[in-house]
Design an enzyme around this catalytic site. Sequence first.
Site, PDB file in Angstrom:
ATOM      1  N   ASP A 129      -8.791   3.571  -3.146  1.00 57.68           N
ATOM      2  CA  ASP A 129      -9.864   3.807  -2.181  1.00 57.68           C
ATOM      3  C   ASP A 129     -11.069   4.454  -2.855  1.00 57.68           C
ATOM      4  O   ASP A 129     -11.105   5.673  -3.083  1.00 57.68           O
ATOM      5  CB  ASP A 129      -9.362   4.697  -1.052  1.00 57.68           C
ATOM      6  CG  ASP A 129      -8.224   4.060  -0.274  1.00 57.68           C
ATOM      7  OD1 ASP A 129      -7.999   2.854  -0.456  1.00 57.68           O
ATOM      8  OD2 ASP A 129      -7.561   4.766   0.490  1.00 57.68           O
ATOM      9  N   GLU A 174       2.743   6.856  -2.719  1.00 54.30           N
ATOM     10  CA  GLU A 174       2.433   7.982  -3.610  1.00 54.30           C
ATOM     11  C   GLU A 174       2.891   9.323  -3.029  1.00 54.30           C
ATOM     12  O   GLU A 174       3.401  10.167  -3.766  1.00 54.30           O
ATOM     13  CB  GLU A 174       0.923   8.068  -3.874  1.00 54.30           C
ATOM     14  CG  GLU A 174       0.317   6.819  -4.462  1.00 54.30           C
ATOM     15  CD  GLU A 174      -0.251   5.900  -3.381  1.00 54.30           C
ATOM     16  OE1 GLU A 174      -0.752   4.821  -3.730  1.00 54.30           O
ATOM     17  OE2 GLU A 174      -0.181   6.275  -2.178  1.00 54.30           O
ATOM     18  N   ASP A 209       0.841  -1.193   0.000  1.00 57.41           N
ATOM     19  CA  ASP A 209       0.000   0.000   0.000  1.00 57.41           C
ATOM     20  C   ASP A 209       0.886   1.257   0.000  1.00 57.41           C
ATOM     21  O   ASP A 209       2.067   1.208   0.324  1.00 57.41           O
ATOM     22  CB  ASP A 209      -0.889  -0.032   1.242  1.00 57.41           C
ATOM     23  CG  ASP A 209      -2.170   0.760   1.085  1.00 57.41           C
ATOM     24  OD1 ASP A 209      -2.312   1.479   0.086  1.00 57.41           O
ATOM     25  OD2 ASP A 209      -3.049   0.646   1.971  1.00 57.41           O
TER      26      ASP A 209
END
Length: 760
Positions: free
Chosen positions: A480, A417, A414
């Site tokens: 998400d 970014e 995860d």
Amino acid sequence: MKFKDGYWRMRPGVRGDYATAAHDVTADAASLRVLAPTRPITRRGNTIDGPVLRVDLSSPMPDVIRVRTVHFAGSVPAAPVFEVRDEAPAVKVTVDGEEASLTSGALTVKVRRDLPWEMSFSADGRELTRSAGKSLGVMHDADERHFMVEQLRLSAGELVYGLGERFGALVRNGQSVDIWNDDGGTSSEMAYKNIPFYLTNRGYGVFVNHPGRVSFEVGSETVSRVQFSTEGHDLEYLIIHGPTPAEILRRYTALTGRSALPPAWSFGLWLSTSFTTDYDEATVASFVDGMAERGLPLSVFHFDCFWMRQFRWCDFEWDPEVFPDPAGMIARLKERGLRVCLWLNPYIGQASALFDEGAAAGLLLRRPDGRVWQDDHWQAGRAVVDFTSPAAREWYADKLRGLLDLGVDAFKTDFGERIPTDVVWADGSDPERMHNYYSLLYNQTVHDVLAERRGAGEAVLFARAATVGGQRLPVHWGGDCESTFEAMAESLRGGLSLGLAGFGFWSHDIGGFEGRPDPAVFKRWVAFGLLSSHSRLHGSGSYRVPWLFDEESVDVLRSFTELKLRLMPYLYGVAVQAVHEGLPMMRAMHLEFPGDRACDHLDAQYMLGPDLLVAPVLSADGEISYYVPDGGWTRLLDDGETVTGPGWRTERHGFDSLPLLVRPGAVLATGARADRPDYDYADGVTLTAYQLADGASRTVTVPAMDGGAGAVFEVTRSGDRVHARRVQGAPAPWNLRYAGAHGTAAADTDHIEITLSSKE
């Protein structure tokens, strides 16, 4: 980034210097070098005071031409750079008084040697695009930032696709797109996976070979051009000839890399603890027991963030209060035939003992003054692992080895970014260019340690961030999203767009991530999720086991999970194609039907491999309108009803159904098992021919677990007879079907022939 105020004027504070002509041209056997001044040279005095661009033209492989433009060569950062294949193919270079040209395969670039500047690209006698008239240049803004810019012509009716994961309309025309990874959900212009590559329906693609921010104006600053710009002193792009979208992708992925083959078990159903829910081993066991009691095949169990202690992500240590015996728990899950996945991120919370360890060893990202870079986003006092350091990569990998020794099979990588730019990297990389590139180093580190311990064929990620080259490291998921039909649609658009950048394998959170989906959303999303390359039940603050929605959800999940498992001989064959050819498993309609203009804008349906059309139902009442290309398509879920195209259809489907059509002329291989994704696909395989034309023949390869050919069959129709023979593979029972007619072979039978009840 827009530089102009309308078409004629520049924005306040912006000045631009554009190439005006190819003044000097030098050539060798493999390249052209052009000096392009930014003012007309009519006398010697014009050569003083003003930018001159150096434009180098070459070819890294047939049908691909590289254009590299440099202003200040001494100001170009050395790292990071994308790995791009360079075969140094034979090219044809010519220079005469009027033009210079370079030809690679069928693709030619021509540079005019007189005013005005003109550089055109053509293939097979047809111009594809051109740079001309205030296109290639140097820009300065009001803050004296320096940019390189290019504009390539868009022809009338030309449509642009790609640029990575984008959640808006599939066709990019009219959009402004910044290639800059960010954690922005799925409902805005931000994206987790930004790829500076686009392709058009005119038969070519453009890859801007720049790892940092690339700003695209796709018919949005100048409506007849695609503009792209980068901050700095160099700009490199590659024109990739097709002519078909599939061939463009094949060449682009040959340049930048193709995916590893995910293990067959990863194509089964994944179940997660969800994110912020309360869970312990008893919770996990209740989920696994509940799935088994209801006859729901499960392949992978995923533990999200809170397998670790709060404030300490990532310290790679199980929370002892809720998981006192992780080794025993994993062993018990393995005894039930499950694989185990753990959540990771590339950050180290200050409360973790690893913070001090990493800081002391110089393994964490630092500010220019030497301090460790920190903020309070996500985890208090978080630091960022500096993956440009070989020592940091090994340190991080070694922590993962301990988890793999416990029996963990996969990692969800995860984040990656929100990487700062006010930093100094261990290897001296340019911070702006490292922002996107970081995701590649992060995912590569984790994938490498999985391949090291589990074998290359067993390594699989569940990754969120990506850049060019990330397609080599499957699988990626869409990030998400909300738990709504609208978010389901935007997730699909993001996945299809990512596939057009050569990412073969993609998933999403079934039911959505944020919020709790109502039962209708959940059930519709289940059908979509199980007809995606990878399928995961995951959410944020609520569990995603189906019985918490309603009993029908259990039945819907069982039905579509078993359908996917029976389809594994076909799906794994499509996965092998993705690895060998760079084509995605989930394909935008225009990728398979580039000549059908009705497919150009479709982004709510897709092809799952070459032979299955899927149209997810995006409403509670089941009403859906979708497009059927030419021919007689067969419903896979409705006992063989034929749907004839081309044309639009409006239908209503129950929760146990959706438009799932088999392409005319296909021979679909389906398996004998519906309880797991990894089995001997050739043993008991059924070959079903659909609308096979008289005289037509199809070769069907049923894959083995290693991606090789487990068995090869040839199916031929002649009049009212359909004949199949096994060409390769060990004897095993197999079956042949056609429009309700059946034939069955014993283990030692290499031929089957069936007679149709009537000719079509």
